[in-house]
Design a protein around this motif. Structure first.
Motif, PDB file in Angstrom:
ATOM      1  N   PHE A 128      85.959  45.069 -66.192  1.00  9.93           N
ATOM      2  CA  PHE A 128      86.255  46.488 -66.434  1.00  9.93           C
ATOM      3  C   PHE A 128      86.015  46.834 -67.898  1.00  9.93           C
ATOM      4  O   PHE A 128      85.377  47.851 -68.215  1.00  9.93           O
ATOM      5  N   LEU A 129      86.483  45.989 -68.796  1.00  7.00           N
ATOM      6  CA  LEU A 129      86.312  46.239 -70.234  1.00  7.00           C
ATOM      7  C   LEU A 129      84.836  46.247 -70.615  1.00  7.00           C
ATOM      8  O   LEU A 129      84.375  47.140 -71.340  1.00  7.00           O
ATOM      9  N   ILE A 130      84.085  45.285 -70.125  1.00  4.23           N
ATOM     10  CA  ILE A 130      82.657  45.218 -70.448  1.00  4.23           C
ATOM     11  C   ILE A 130      81.938  46.448 -69.906  1.00  4.23           C
ATOM     12  O   ILE A 130      81.094  47.041 -70.585  1.00  4.23           O
ATOM     13  N   THR A 131      82.267  46.845 -68.678  1.00  9.00           N
ATOM     14  CA  THR A 131      81.626  48.019 -68.082  1.00  9.00           C
ATOM     15  C   THR A 131      81.982  49.285 -68.852  1.00  9.00           C
ATOM     16  O   THR A 131      81.121  50.142 -69.103  1.00  9.00           O
ATOM     17  N   TYR A 132      83.246  49.406 -69.240  1.00  9.53           N
ATOM     18  CA  TYR A 132      83.671  50.565 -70.034  1.00  9.53           C
ATOM     19  C   TYR A 132      82.863  50.655 -71.331  1.00  9.53           C
ATOM     20  O   TYR A 132      82.330  51.722 -71.673  1.00  9.53           O
ATOM     21  N   LEU A 133      82.720  49.556 -72.033  1.00  8.31           N
ATOM     22  CA  LEU A 133      81.965  49.561 -73.292  1.00  8.31           C
ATOM     23  C   LEU A 133      80.479  49.809 -73.053  1.00  8.31           C
ATOM     24  O   LEU A 133      79.812  50.448 -73.874  1.00  8.31           O
ATOM     25  N   HIS A 134      79.962  49.311 -71.941  1.00  8.33           N
ATOM     26  CA  HIS A 134      78.574  49.575 -71.555  1.00  8.33           C
ATOM     27  C   HIS A 134      78.337  51.079 -71.469  1.00  8.33           C
ATOM     28  O   HIS A 134      77.354  51.607 -72.008  1.00  8.33           O
ATOM     29  N   GLU A 135      79.250  51.778 -70.796  1.00 11.43           N
ATOM     30  CA  GLU A 135      79.089  53.218 -70.617  1.00 11.43           C
ATOM     31  C   GLU A 135      79.370  53.988 -71.906  1.00 11.43           C
ATOM     32  O   GLU A 135      78.712  55.001 -72.184  1.00 11.43           O
ATOM     33  N   VAL A 136      80.328  53.524 -72.697  1.00 16.26           N
ATOM     34  CA  VAL A 136      80.575  54.173 -73.987  1.00 16.26           C
ATOM     35  C   VAL A 136      79.335  54.079 -74.865  1.00 16.26           C
ATOM     36  O   VAL A 136      79.007  55.012 -75.610  1.00 16.26           O
ATOM     37  N   ALA A 137      78.611  52.968 -74.774  1.00 11.49           N
ATOM     38  CA  ALA A 137      77.376  52.818 -75.552  1.00 11.49           C
ATOM     39  C   ALA A 137      76.376  53.916 -75.201  1.00 11.49           C
ATOM     40  O   ALA A 137      75.654  54.412 -76.068  1.00 11.49           O
ATOM     41  N   HIS A 138      76.329  54.300 -73.930  1.00  8.44           N
ATOM     42  CA  HIS A 138      75.460  55.418 -73.541  1.00  8.44           C
ATOM     43  C   HIS A 138      75.903  56.706 -74.232  1.00  8.44           C
ATOM     44  O   HIS A 138      75.070  57.511 -74.664  1.00  8.44           O
ATOM     45  N   VAL A 146      77.513  56.914 -77.102  1.00  6.21           N
ATOM     46  CA  VAL A 146      77.182  56.766 -78.519  1.00  6.21           C
ATOM     47  C   VAL A 146      75.724  57.153 -78.755  1.00  6.21           C
ATOM     48  O   VAL A 146      75.402  57.900 -79.690  1.00  6.21           O
ATOM     49  N   VAL A 147      74.836  56.658 -77.900  1.00  4.61           N
ATOM     50  CA  VAL A 147      73.410  56.975 -78.035  1.00  4.61           C
ATOM     51  C   VAL A 147      73.179  58.467 -77.839  1.00  4.61           C
ATOM     52  O   VAL A 147      72.428  59.104 -78.586  1.00  4.61           O
ATOM     53  N   PHE A 148      73.835  59.035 -76.835  1.00  4.02           N
ATOM     54  CA  PHE A 148      73.686  60.467 -76.563  1.00  4.02           C
ATOM     55  C   PHE A 148      74.095  61.309 -77.762  1.00  4.02           C
ATOM     56  O   PHE A 148      73.423  62.281 -78.123  1.00  4.02           O
ATOM     57  N   ARG A 149      75.198  60.935 -78.392  1.00  6.67           N
ATOM     58  CA  ARG A 149      75.702  61.739 -79.512  1.00  6.67           C
ATOM     59  C   ARG A 149      74.991  61.423 -80.816  1.00  6.67           C
ATOM     60  O   ARG A 149      75.055  62.206 -81.760  1.00  6.67           O
ATOM     61  N   GLU A 163      68.109  51.372 -78.810  1.00  6.36           N
ATOM     62  CA  GLU A 163      69.271  52.087 -79.357  1.00  6.36           C
ATOM     63  C   GLU A 163      70.537  51.752 -78.569  1.00  6.36           C
ATOM     64  O   GLU A 163      71.597  51.518 -79.150  1.00  6.36           O
ATOM     65  N   TRP A 164      70.392  51.737 -77.223  1.00  4.19           N
ATOM     66  CA  TRP A 164      71.548  51.385 -76.404  1.00  4.19           C
ATOM     67  C   TRP A 164      71.953  49.927 -76.613  1.00  4.19           C
ATOM     68  O   TRP A 164      73.141  49.609 -76.713  1.00  4.19           O
ATOM     69  N   LYS A 165      70.977  49.040 -76.654  1.00  4.78           N
ATOM     70  CA  LYS A 165      71.279  47.623 -76.863  1.00  4.78           C
ATOM     71  C   LYS A 165      72.075  47.417 -78.153  1.00  4.78           C
ATOM     72  O   LYS A 165      73.053  46.650 -78.189  1.00  4.78           O
ATOM     73  N   GLN A 166      71.649  48.094 -79.222  1.00  6.83           N
ATOM     74  CA  GLN A 166      72.338  47.942 -80.495  1.00  6.83           C
ATOM     75  C   GLN A 166      73.742  48.533 -80.430  1.00  6.83           C
ATOM     76  O   GLN A 166      74.707  47.935 -80.924  1.00  6.83           O
ATOM     77  N   ALA A 167      73.865  49.706 -79.809  1.00  2.00           N
ATOM     78  CA  ALA A 167      75.177  50.341 -79.692  1.00  2.00           C
ATOM     79  C   ALA A 167      76.136  49.481 -78.879  1.00  2.00           C
ATOM     80  O   ALA A 167      77.299  49.288 -79.261  1.00  2.00           O
ATOM     81  N   PHE A 168      75.662  48.954 -77.753  1.00  4.03           N
ATOM     82  CA  PHE A 168      76.509  48.121 -76.896  1.00  4.03           C
ATOM     83  C   PHE A 168      76.905  46.839 -77.616  1.00  4.03           C
ATOM     84  O   PHE A 168      78.069  46.418 -77.591  1.00  4.03           O
ATOM     85  N   SER A 169      75.950  46.208 -78.279  1.00  3.88           N
ATOM     86  CA  SER A 169      76.251  44.988 -79.026  1.00  3.88           C
ATOM     87  C   SER A 169      77.298  45.253 -80.102  1.00  3.88           C
ATOM     88  O   SER A 169      78.241  44.471 -80.276  1.00  3.88           O
ATOM     89  N   ASP A 170      77.157  46.370 -80.808  1.00  4.52           N
ATOM     90  CA  ASP A 170      78.124  46.723 -81.853  1.00  4.52           C
ATOM     91  C   ASP A 170      79.510  46.975 -81.263  1.00  4.52           C
ATOM     92  O   ASP A 170      80.531  46.567 -81.842  1.00  4.52           O
ATOM     93  N   LEU A 171      79.574  47.644 -80.118  1.00  3.62           N
ATOM     94  CA  LEU A 171      80.865  47.942 -79.489  1.00  3.62           C
ATOM     95  C   LEU A 171      81.560  46.680 -78.989  1.00  3.62           C
ATOM     96  O   LEU A 171      82.794  46.609 -78.944  1.00  3.62           O
ATOM     97  N   LEU A 172      80.772  45.669 -78.623  1.00  7.46           N
ATOM     98  CA  LEU A 172      81.354  44.419 -78.130  1.00  7.46           C
ATOM     99  C   LEU A 172      81.980  43.576 -79.235  1.00  7.46           C
ATOM    100  O   LEU A 172      82.936  42.829 -78.986  1.00  7.46           O
ATOM    101  N   GLN A 173      81.446  43.677 -80.442  1.00  2.00           N
ATOM    102  CA  GLN A 173      81.854  42.768 -81.514  1.00  2.00           C
ATOM    103  C   GLN A 173      83.370  42.699 -81.734  1.00  2.00           C
ATOM    104  O   GLN A 173      83.936  41.601 -81.867  1.00  2.00           O
ATOM    105  N   PRO A 174      84.090  43.824 -81.799  1.00  2.00           N
ATOM    106  CA  PRO A 174      85.533  43.749 -82.069  1.00  2.00           C
ATOM    107  C   PRO A 174      86.360  43.050 -80.990  1.00  2.00           C
ATOM    108  O   PRO A 174      87.490  42.628 -81.259  1.00  2.00           O
TER     109      PRO A 174
END
Length: 205
Positions: A68-78, A80-83, A95-106
């Motif tokens: 659930f957490l991974i999926t949530y961050l996956h969609e948040v990355a979308h 982030v890219v949109f905004r 762009e999405w790959k970088q955003a998702f990778s960055d969101l996962l780090q914490p």
């Protein structure tokens, strides 16, 4: 529009409690509607936005806390890219790959994920794929923590013995040899040969 979602929504067992505050802050920062929905066969989560509408994210209710957490961050990355990129880059592009990778780090810590998931997720985060199901190691690690017996009567393809019959997408196959990350399979009706992902979830005949 003022955000109305409150932090307790994330405290109901859907994600690891250690990630609650982080996920709430992402919602506050990126401004999207969020809804937990009934299970869907075709997707684990979804991101949608229409002209003049607020972005919306949904996640399936039946995922284990780590999925659930991974999926949530996956969609948040979308989101982030949109905004961030007004020219609408490819849905799962760089762009999405970088955003998702960055969101996962914490959340890439043993305080959030069990070691087997964490190990697979760290590798996955280097170059995220469009679907976690496309990464065999991560898929199998997450499968161990499913809360419900969602896969009763099913098995991961590579665990079947050669010659075993199984059903996949309403067709019956015979399992043949393993070829690296895919398995050679024979359609019992047409005798045509196909290769399927070795971690595909199939119905045992």
């Amino acid at each position: 529009m003022q955000n109305t979602m409150t932090q307790p929504l994330f405290l109901s067992g859907y994600i690891p409690s250690e990630a609650t505050g982080y996920c709430f802050r992402l919602w506050e920062k990126w401004l999207f509607d969020f809804k937990i929905v009934k299970p869907r066969k075709s997707r684990l989560g979804d991101f949608r936005v229409g002209p003049g509408k607020r972005p919306a994210i949904t996640v399936n209710s039946d995922l284990n806390p780590y999925g659930f957490l991974i999926t949530y961050l996956h969609e948040v990355a979308h989101c982030v890219v949109f905004r961030t990129y007004p020219k609408n880059p490819a849905p799962h592009g760089k762009e999405w790959k970088q955003a998702f990778s960055d969101l996962l780090q914490p959340v890439l810590t043993s305080a959030v994920f069990p070691e087997n998931v964490l190990h697979a997720l760290k590798r996955y985060a280097v170059n995220p794929k469009a679907s976690t199901g496309a990464d065999a190691a991560l898929f199998l690690a997450l499968q161990e923590y499913d809360r419900e017996v969602k896969h009763e009567g099913k098995e991961v393809l590579f665990r079947l013995s050669e010659g075993a019959s199984f059903r996949f997408k309403n067709r019956v196959f015979l399992r043949a040899e393993l070829r690296r990350t895919r398995v050679l399979c024979i359609d019992q009706k047409t005798r045509r040969k196909y290769t399927l992902p070795s971690h595909a979830l199939v119905e045992i005949c």
